[in-house]
Design a protein around this motif. Structure first.
Motif, mmCIF file in Angstrom:
data_model
loop_
_atom_site.group_PDB
_atom_site.id
_atom_site.type_symbol
_atom_site.label_atom_id
_atom_site.label_comp_id
_atom_site.label_asym_id
_atom_site.label_seq_id
_atom_site.Cartn_x
_atom_site.Cartn_y
_atom_site.Cartn_z
ATOM 1 N N GLY A 110 76.834 36.440 -1.282
ATOM 2 C CA GLY A 110 75.580 35.917 -1.916
ATOM 3 C C GLY A 110 75.865 34.967 -4.330
ATOM 4 N N TYR A 134 68.883 30.777 -5.614
ATOM 5 C CA TYR A 134 69.254 32.464 -4.661
ATOM 6 C C TYR A 134 69.641 33.241 -4.977
ATOM 7 C CZ TYR A 134 68.753 29.640 -0.788
ATOM 8 O OH TYR A 134 67.644 29.269 0.489
ATOM 9 N N LEU A 137 70.168 37.185 -4.760
ATOM 10 C CA LEU A 137 70.938 37.794 -4.181
ATOM 11 C C LEU A 137 71.881 38.710 -4.865
ATOM 12 C CD1 LEU A 137 68.970 35.679 -2.556
ATOM 13 C CD2 LEU A 137 70.807 36.413 -1.137
#
Length: 168
Positions: A110, A134, A137
Motif C-alpha cells: 500500500g 489510496y 490502505l
C-alpha cells in the motif's frame, strides 16, 4: 508501559472509529446526490463517485482495524469452538500471526502504491492525487498492526470499556 500502550491504543481506536463512521456517513450522503443529479437533473456530476469510493476504501481499511480490536471481525469458529481450550488458544495465536503477515503485506504494498501514484492527479477529483486516495490502505494496515501487537502482548481487548462502547 502496558498502561501507556493501552491508552495510546484507546485513543487510536476512538480516532479510527470516528474516521470510519464519518467516511460511512459521507458515503451514504454522497451517493444519493449523484443519483439525483444524474436521473433527476439529467446532469451527471463527476465528483460523487470518486468521493464515495474514497470513503468506501477508508471505511473498509480503517473500520477493519476497529472491528479487529473489538473482536467483531468476520470469523468462522465452527471448527475452533469444538477444539480443546489449548488448541483454541493456539489457533487464536496463529490467526493473530497471520493478521500480522497480512497487515505487513498491505502496509508494504500500500505504501508502494501510494508513493508511485502520489503525483498522479485524479481526473474526476483534482483536489486529490491518486496516491492520496489510496492512503487508507497503508494507514489502516498500520493501525491494524498496532492492534495485533497489542493483542499478542496483552490478549484480546474486546472486554475494555472503550472497546465495549459500541457493543452495548
Amino acid at each position: 508501559m502496558a498502561h501507556a500502550y493501552h491508552q495510546a491504543m484507546d485513543l487510536l481506536y476512538r480516532i479510527a472509529m470516528w474516521l470510519a463512521g464519518a467516511a460511512l456517513l459521507v458515503m451514504v450522503a454522497v451517493i444519493p446526490v449523484g443519483i439525483f443529479s444524474r436521473y433527476v437533473l439529467n446532469e451527471g456530476a463527476a465528483w460523487p463517485e470518486p468521493i464515495a469510493i474514497l470513503c468506501m476504501v477508508t471505511f473498509t481499511f480503517i473500520g477493519a482495524a476497529v472491528s479487529y480490536r473489538a473482536g467483531a471481525h468476520i470469523a468462522v469458529n465452527m471448527l475452533t469452538d469444538r477444539l480443546p481450550p489449548v488448541w483454541q488458544r493456539l489457533c487464536g495465536r496463529l490467526a493473530d500471526l497471520l493478521m500480522t503477515v497480512i497487515s505487513l503485506f498491505i502496509l508494504y504494498y500500500g505504501y508502494g502504491l501510494c508513493s508511485q501514484l502520489w503525483q498522479q492527479p485524479m481526473a474526476e477529483f483534482p483536489l486529490l492525487s491518486a496516491g492520496q486516495a489510496y492512503l487508507p490502505l497503508p494507514l489502516g494496515s498500520a493501525v491494524t498492526l498496532l492492534f495485533v501487537i497489542e493483542r499478542l502482548l496483552f490478549g484480546p481487548q474486546h472486554h475494555r470499556p472503550v472497546v465495549m462502547l459500541g457493543n452495548t
